[in-house]
Design an enzyme around this catalytic site. Sequence first.
Site, PDB file in Angstrom:
ATOM      1  N   CYS A   4       0.841  -1.202   0.000  1.00 30.13           N
ATOM      2  CA  CYS A   4       0.000   0.000   0.000  1.00 30.13           C
ATOM      3  C   CYS A   4       0.873   1.247   0.000  1.00 30.13           C
ATOM      4  O   CYS A   4       1.652   1.472   0.926  1.00 30.13           O
ATOM      5  CB  CYS A   4      -0.927  -0.024   1.218  1.00 30.13           C
ATOM      6  SG  CYS A   4      -1.874   1.504   1.397  1.00 30.13           S
ATOM      7  N   CYS A   7       0.394   3.440   3.116  1.00 25.36           N
ATOM      8  CA  CYS A   7       1.056   2.870   4.295  1.00 25.36           C
ATOM      9  C   CYS A   7       2.557   3.153   4.247  1.00 25.36           C
ATOM     10  O   CYS A   7       3.174   3.443   5.272  1.00 25.36           O
ATOM     11  CB  CYS A   7       0.797   1.365   4.391  1.00 25.36           C
ATOM     12  SG  CYS A   7      -0.820   0.933   5.087  1.00 25.36           S
ATOM     13  N   HIS A  46      -3.905   1.402   8.391  1.00 29.54           N
ATOM     14  CA  HIS A  46      -4.544   1.052   7.141  1.00 29.54           C
ATOM     15  C   HIS A  46      -6.024   0.733   7.309  1.00 29.54           C
ATOM     16  O   HIS A  46      -6.407  -0.061   8.158  1.00 29.54           O
ATOM     17  CB  HIS A  46      -3.860  -0.139   6.468  1.00 29.54           C
ATOM     18  CG  HIS A  46      -4.466  -0.463   5.129  1.00 29.54           C
ATOM     19  ND1 HIS A  46      -4.020   0.114   3.968  1.00 29.54           N
ATOM     20  CD2 HIS A  46      -5.525  -1.233   4.803  1.00 29.54           C
ATOM     21  CE1 HIS A  46      -4.771  -0.306   2.970  1.00 29.54           C
ATOM     22  NE2 HIS A  46      -5.693  -1.130   3.442  1.00 29.54           N
ATOM     23  N   GLY A  92     -14.728   5.685  -7.921  1.00 28.50           N
ATOM     24  CA  GLY A  92     -13.563   6.440  -8.375  1.00 28.50           C
ATOM     25  C   GLY A  92     -12.350   6.303  -7.484  1.00 28.50           C
ATOM     26  O   GLY A  92     -11.357   7.002  -7.686  1.00 28.50           O
ATOM     27  N   THR A  94      -8.902   5.061  -6.325  1.00 24.52           N
ATOM     28  CA  THR A  94      -7.767   4.464  -7.029  1.00 24.52           C
ATOM     29  C   THR A  94      -6.675   4.002  -6.072  1.00 24.52           C
ATOM     30  O   THR A  94      -5.892   3.126  -6.415  1.00 24.52           O
ATOM     31  CB  THR A  94      -7.156   5.447  -8.049  1.00 24.52           C
ATOM     32  OG1 THR A  94      -6.763   6.635  -7.378  1.00 24.52           O
ATOM     33  CG2 THR A  94      -8.154   5.784  -9.154  1.00 24.52           C
ATOM     34  N   HIS A  97      -6.623   2.958   0.376  1.00 22.26           N
ATOM     35  CA  HIS A  97      -6.279   3.302   1.755  1.00 22.26           C
ATOM     36  C   HIS A  97      -7.026   4.613   1.993  1.00 22.26           C
ATOM     37  O   HIS A  97      -6.800   5.587   1.259  1.00 22.26           O
ATOM     38  CB  HIS A  97      -4.762   3.467   1.872  1.00 22.26           C
ATOM     39  CG  HIS A  97      -4.269   3.905   3.221  1.00 22.26           C
ATOM     40  ND1 HIS A  97      -3.265   3.234   3.891  1.00 22.26           N
ATOM     41  CD2 HIS A  97      -4.611   4.957   4.015  1.00 22.26           C
ATOM     42  CE1 HIS A  97      -3.020   3.842   5.044  1.00 22.26           C
ATOM     43  NE2 HIS A  97      -3.829   4.902   5.136  1.00 22.26           N
ATOM     44  N   HIS A  99      -8.582   8.019   2.333  1.00 25.25           N
ATOM     45  CA  HIS A  99      -8.066   9.379   2.306  1.00 25.25           C
ATOM     46  C   HIS A  99      -9.153  10.331   1.837  1.00 25.25           C
ATOM     47  O   HIS A  99     -10.093   9.928   1.149  1.00 25.25           O
ATOM     48  CB  HIS A  99      -6.833   9.483   1.402  1.00 25.25           C
ATOM     49  CG  HIS A  99      -7.062   9.066  -0.010  1.00 25.25           C
ATOM     50  ND1 HIS A  99      -7.205   7.752  -0.400  1.00 25.25           N
ATOM     51  CD2 HIS A  99      -7.185   9.805  -1.141  1.00 25.25           C
ATOM     52  CE1 HIS A  99      -7.387   7.698  -1.708  1.00 25.25           C
ATOM     53  NE2 HIS A  99      -7.388   8.922  -2.179  1.00 25.25           N
ATOM     54  N   HIS A 101      -9.669  14.014  -0.105  1.00 24.31           N
ATOM     55  CA  HIS A 101      -9.068  15.086  -0.898  1.00 24.31           C
ATOM     56  C   HIS A 101      -9.636  16.421  -0.440  1.00 24.31           C
ATOM     57  O   HIS A 101     -10.854  16.569  -0.315  1.00 24.31           O
ATOM     58  CB  HIS A 101      -9.419  14.935  -2.385  1.00 24.31           C
ATOM     59  CG  HIS A 101      -8.732  13.818  -3.077  1.00 24.31           C
ATOM     60  ND1 HIS A 101      -7.598  14.003  -3.836  1.00 24.31           N
ATOM     61  CD2 HIS A 101      -9.021  12.495  -3.141  1.00 24.31           C
ATOM     62  CE1 HIS A 101      -7.218  12.836  -4.336  1.00 24.31           C
ATOM     63  NE2 HIS A 101      -8.062  11.899  -3.929  1.00 24.31           N
TER      64      HIS A 101
HETATM   65 ZN   LIG Z   1      -2.467   1.406   3.537  1.00 24.36          ZN
END
Ligand SMILES: [Zn+2]
Length: 137
Positions: A4, A7, A46, A92, A94, A97, A99, A101
């Site tokens: 990842c 990570c 993670h 969408g 990609t 993990h 996150h 935006h």
């Molecule tokens: Zn990760």
Amino acid sequence: MDDCVFCKIVAKQIPATVVHEDEHTLAFMDIGQVNPGHVLVAVKKHADNIFALDDAQAAAVFRSAARVSRAIRDAFAPQGLSVYQANGKAAGQTVFHLHIHLVPRHEADGMELTWPVKNPPREKLVDYAERIKAKLL
Ligand SMILES: [Zn+2]
């Protein structure tokens, strides 16, 4: 997770331009920069997506997103700021993990999101709500 990329960023095995860090989250510049000041806020531990977050992670990632958003506003004075978070390939996502935006926005900046409303009748809304409420823990 061994393969990842986020990570690896959290573990400092891949460099990133970090703007904020706390117990549960790491915020760093998106290398793509849709607009100047575009930041990603990721959980440190993670989690593939929003479905895998525990309550502490969920609270922490949005707290960090709000703090960093205010800093982006003050640093770049954008006309607006979009918060974008995707779960699953169909949505969408990609990098798998979790996150968020934070994208500073300007009129006609080229970022588009189609929003194909269906405007169902009230009975459908009630049905949808009941289905969700039955699954809330
Ligand atoms: Zn990760």
